[in-house]
Design an enzyme around this catalytic site. Structure first.
Site, short mmCIF file in Angstrom:
data_model
loop_
_atom_site.label_atom_id
_atom_site.label_comp_id
_atom_site.label_asym_id
_atom_site.label_seq_id
_atom_site.Cartn_x
_atom_site.Cartn_y
_atom_site.Cartn_z
CE LYS A 84 -4.06 -2.09 0.25
NZ LYS A 84 -5.07 -1.98 -0.80
CD GLU A 106 -9.69 3.74 0.66
OE1 GLU A 106 -9.63 4.97 0.50
OE2 GLU A 106 -8.95 2.92 0.07
CB SER A 373 0.02 -8.04 -0.96
OG SER A 373 -0.86 -8.80 -0.16
C1 LIG Z 1 -1.58 -6.89 2.70
C2 LIG Z 1 -2.72 -6.60 1.78
N1 LIG Z 1 -2.84 -7.31 0.66
C3 LIG Z 1 -3.85 -7.10 -0.19
C4 LIG Z 1 -4.84 -6.17 0.06
C5 LIG Z 1 -5.97 -6.04 -0.90
O1 LIG Z 1 -5.95 -4.88 -1.66
P1 LIG Z 1 -5.54 -4.90 -3.20
O2 LIG Z 1 -6.40 -5.92 -3.86
O3 LIG Z 1 -5.84 -3.52 -3.64
O4 LIG Z 1 -4.11 -5.22 -3.30
C6 LIG Z 1 -4.74 -5.38 1.21
C7 LIG Z 1 -5.74 -4.36 1.49
O5 LIG Z 1 -5.90 -3.83 2.51
C8 LIG Z 1 -3.65 -5.61 2.10
O6 LIG Z 1 -3.53 -4.91 3.22
#
Ligand SMILES: Cc1ncc(COP(=O)(O)O)c(C=O)c1O
Lengths: 400, 271
Positions: A84, A106, A373
């Site tokens: 993020k 948000e 992620s």
């Molecule tokens: C660690 C992590 N992975 C994935 C996501 C999902 O979001 P996005 O699909 O935009 O990557 C989030 C959202 O809060 C997150 O904190």
């Protein structure tokens, strides 16, 4: 009007917001190739965020399960612990260029909120974060972090009190404070130009991963797997490989209590077309277009819509979208901790779980690249409770 | 000439502004919704903006959000909204009625089917706050052949260039948003409002109605002195919310009547 990926996207928003969206698009187009802006972003990404993030080969899991080689792109190792921050930082710098002194955002899992609060503290910008009350209760450590970082955290009690409702409240704040405020949207969703801007700012993940896998293996991966909530980490890594048809791209959505249970958050698997929060895309809705409740153990995936580019990539067949349920995600969470010493976010655990199913079906020369992620510190309570529940069910002889 | 255009023309003759009242169908409940709407028409509303309740109304403040959610939870849907209009028309209500609702309610129903059924029920037009004119081409193509007016918004943030394009696409009237923000009761009207209306007046011959924050007879009187219509929503919902079930219809009649008597066009000194 641009702002569409095929038929998907657009900007279905109140007239009051159009000027800000146009201004954002205009300013973005102006600075995106500007050397000074890019250097500024790159320097902070390097010295503050800690990029490039490593590409970690896994050793123990492949030797236990057999099958393909596994690599993790370690977005969990960024400062603040998730992808993020890539978008939060670049967008905040952009907002500053436009002359906005106040940022609203948000947050679902709290990772985007923490990232925004962090960059606002770094850049000296006023910061307001909206978070659903239900999410705040299940991501308590991130709530405390945001407050410590100086964000004005506002709990949202409307609707299901999760990510969608937080976005709704942030948009209402933005409509009311258009003149001095930038809405720093945290995923590749919402009205144009957000899906495009967020995807661009996250593409650093795919750029790095592509170079790193070449360095490690001298070739492209066979599969790239990412979890899809709004879709920002997924589009970020996919963008490195979209033009390589031999690389299979897999987006993993949240199946919650089961993809057939109606208690999930998988619009790309079970949704239909509609307009949700400014964008024409796949979504979860009833026959009258009311947005349906969603369910996922991972707050960042607990969302009834999805970025319009993913809808496009689904229909074009370039990306395959599938789902992983709460139980599978929890098991993957635990397994990665135990076996590789890595604590993944519950969101990322969905991608890991899919890769753990996929890899053993492939031959040993094949390569699966997973976007990790974020890290799971925020999820400790939830995950431990969930795992205890699973263990209890197993004791009672219920097959889980 | 559409029913809406006729109404504005007649009011202009009488030197009156239009009183436009918003109320969601199914609020406060489905039993009395229809009779409340009839009471509104009978007490002097010139146009009725019937809310097609959506549970995620992004342009609305807390009052309308709550009312719409309540209406949705009461089981109100677009079929019931259409039925309500049919019944009102059958009982002799001739007041122009426009549906006010969010894109996805209409899209999910199917625009073609909606346009046909709306005309049959007696709906005169649509107000869709999340459909900016730049996104509206496909909608205009579906609605226009049926003679339905598609009413667009202008905001204080709308640039002059953009306004020029918006006014060309609209029909019926233009919805001028008084202030950057969401719907909801406000204490006073913004100082910039007369100037904003004056500026749009240079660009369009369509009637100009002002909404967002218009909360009492004094506001209506002021708006009627420079615009062609005043739109009241949240304030009426608060009246309904505070009323007992015995007095609600009476209270609604009294409030609408009071607002209507403030629409005579007189010069108003701003204080
Ligand atoms: C660690 C992590 N992975 C994935 C996501 C999902 O979001 P996005 O699909 O935009 O990557 C989030 C959202 O809060 C997150 O904190």
């Amino acid at each position: 009007m641009n702002g569409f990926f095929g038929q998907f996207g657009g900007a279905f928003v109140a007239e009051t917001l159009i000027r800000n969206l146009e201004e954002l698009e205009h300013e973005y187009e102006r600075v995106k190739d500007d050397v000074n802006f890019r250097n500024e972003v790159a320097a902070i990404l390097k010295h503050f965020v800690g990029r490039p993030t490593p590409l970690t080969p896994l050793h123990r899991i492949p030797s236990k399960l057999g099958g393909a080689k596994l690599y993790l792109k370690r977005e969990d190792l960024t400062h603040t612990g998730a992808h993020k921050i890539n978008n939060a930082l670049a967008q905040a710098l952009l907002a500053k260029k436009i002359g906005k002194q106040r940022i609203v955002a948000e947050t679902g899992a709290g990772q985007h909120g923490v990232a925004v609060a962090t960059v606002c503290s770094l850049l000296g910008i006023e910061c307001v974060v909206y978070m659903g009350a239900v999410d705040a209760a299940r991501q308590a450590p991130n709530v405390q972090r945001m407050k410590l970082l100086g964000a004005d955290l506002r709990l949202v009690h409307a609707g299901q009190q999760t990510l969608k409702d937080a976005i709704g409240e942030a948009i209402r704040d933005w409509i009311t404070n258009v003149h001095d405020t930038h809405y720093l949207l945290g995923s590749a969703v919402g009205p144009h130009p957000f899906p495009k801007i967020v995807a661009d700012f996250q593409s650093i993940i795919g750029q790095e991963a592509r170079e790193q896998i070449f360095e490690a293996e001298g070739r492209l991966p066979d599969y790239v797997v990412a979890c899809v909530g709004g879709g920002s980490n997924a589009i970020g890594i996919f963008n490195g490989f979209l033009d390589d048809p031999e690389v299979k791209l897999i987006g993993v959505q949240a199946a919650g209590e089961g993809i057939e249970s109606n208690k999930h958050a998988a619009p790309l698997v079970k949704g239909s077309l509609g307009i949700v929060q400014g964008s024409f895309t796949y979504m979860l809705q009833d026959a009258y277009g009311q947005i349906l409740e969603t369910h996922s153990i991972a707050p960042g995936l607990d969302y009834p819509g999805v970025g319009p580019q993913h809808s496009f990539l689904k229909d074009s067949g370039r990306v395959e979208y599938t789902s992983i349920n709460d139980r599978e995600a929890l098991k993957a969470f635990e397994y990665l901790c135990r076996t590789e010493g890595i604590l993944p976010a519950l969101e990322s655990s969905h991608a890991v779980a899919y890769a753990l199913k996929l890899a053993p079906t492939l031959s040993e020369e094949m390569i699966v690249l997973v976007n990790l992620s974020g890290r799971g510190d925020k999820d400790m309570n939830q995950a431990i409770e969930g795992l205890e529940r699973l263990a209890q069910l197993e004791l009672e002889g219920v097959t889980v | 000439m559409s029913r809406i255009e006729k109404t504005f023309a007649q009011l202009r003759e009488k030197e009156e502004g239009a009183l436009i009242i918003y109320i969601p169908v199914g609020y406060p409940n489905l039993d009395i919704s229809e009779s409340l709407i009839r009471a509104i028409a009978e007490s002097g509303a010139d146009i009725i903006e019937l809310g097609v309740p959506y549970a995620d109304p992004l342009a609305d403040g807390p009052t309308i959000q709550e009312a719409c959610l309540q209406a949705v939870n009461n089981g109100t849907n677009l079929d019931i909204c259409l039925e309500t209009v049919s019944k009102l028309r059958a009982s002799g209500i001739d007041t122009p009625i426009v549906f006010m609702g969010y894109c996805n309610s209409f899209l999910a129903y199917g625009l073609e089917r909606l346009a046909a059924q709306a005309v049959e029920a007696g709906v005169d037009g649509f107000i869709i706050p999340d459909l900016p004119s730049t996104m509206a081409q496909p909608w205009v193509q579906k609605f226009e052949p049926h003679g339905l007016d598609l009413i667009f918004f202008l905001a204080p943030t709308t640039s002059e260039e953009r306004a020029a394009a918006v006014v060309k696409q609209g029909s019926g009237f233009l919805y001028c948003i008084s202030v950057a923000g969401v719907t909801g009761v406000r204490q006073s009207l913004p100082n910039e409002l007369p100037g904003f209306i004056h500026q749009i007046r240079q660009q369009s011959t369509l009637p100009l109605a002002v909404g967002f924050g218009i909360s009492n007879a004094q506001h209506v009187k002021e708006v009627s002195s420079y615009a062609d219509g005043a739109i009241v929503g949240s304030a009426l919902i608060q009246v309904i919310k505070q009323a007992s079930s015995e007095t609600v219809e009476q209270d609604v009649r009294a409030f609408v009547h009071q607002l209507k008597s403030a629409t005579r066009r007189v010069a108003v000194e701003r204080v």
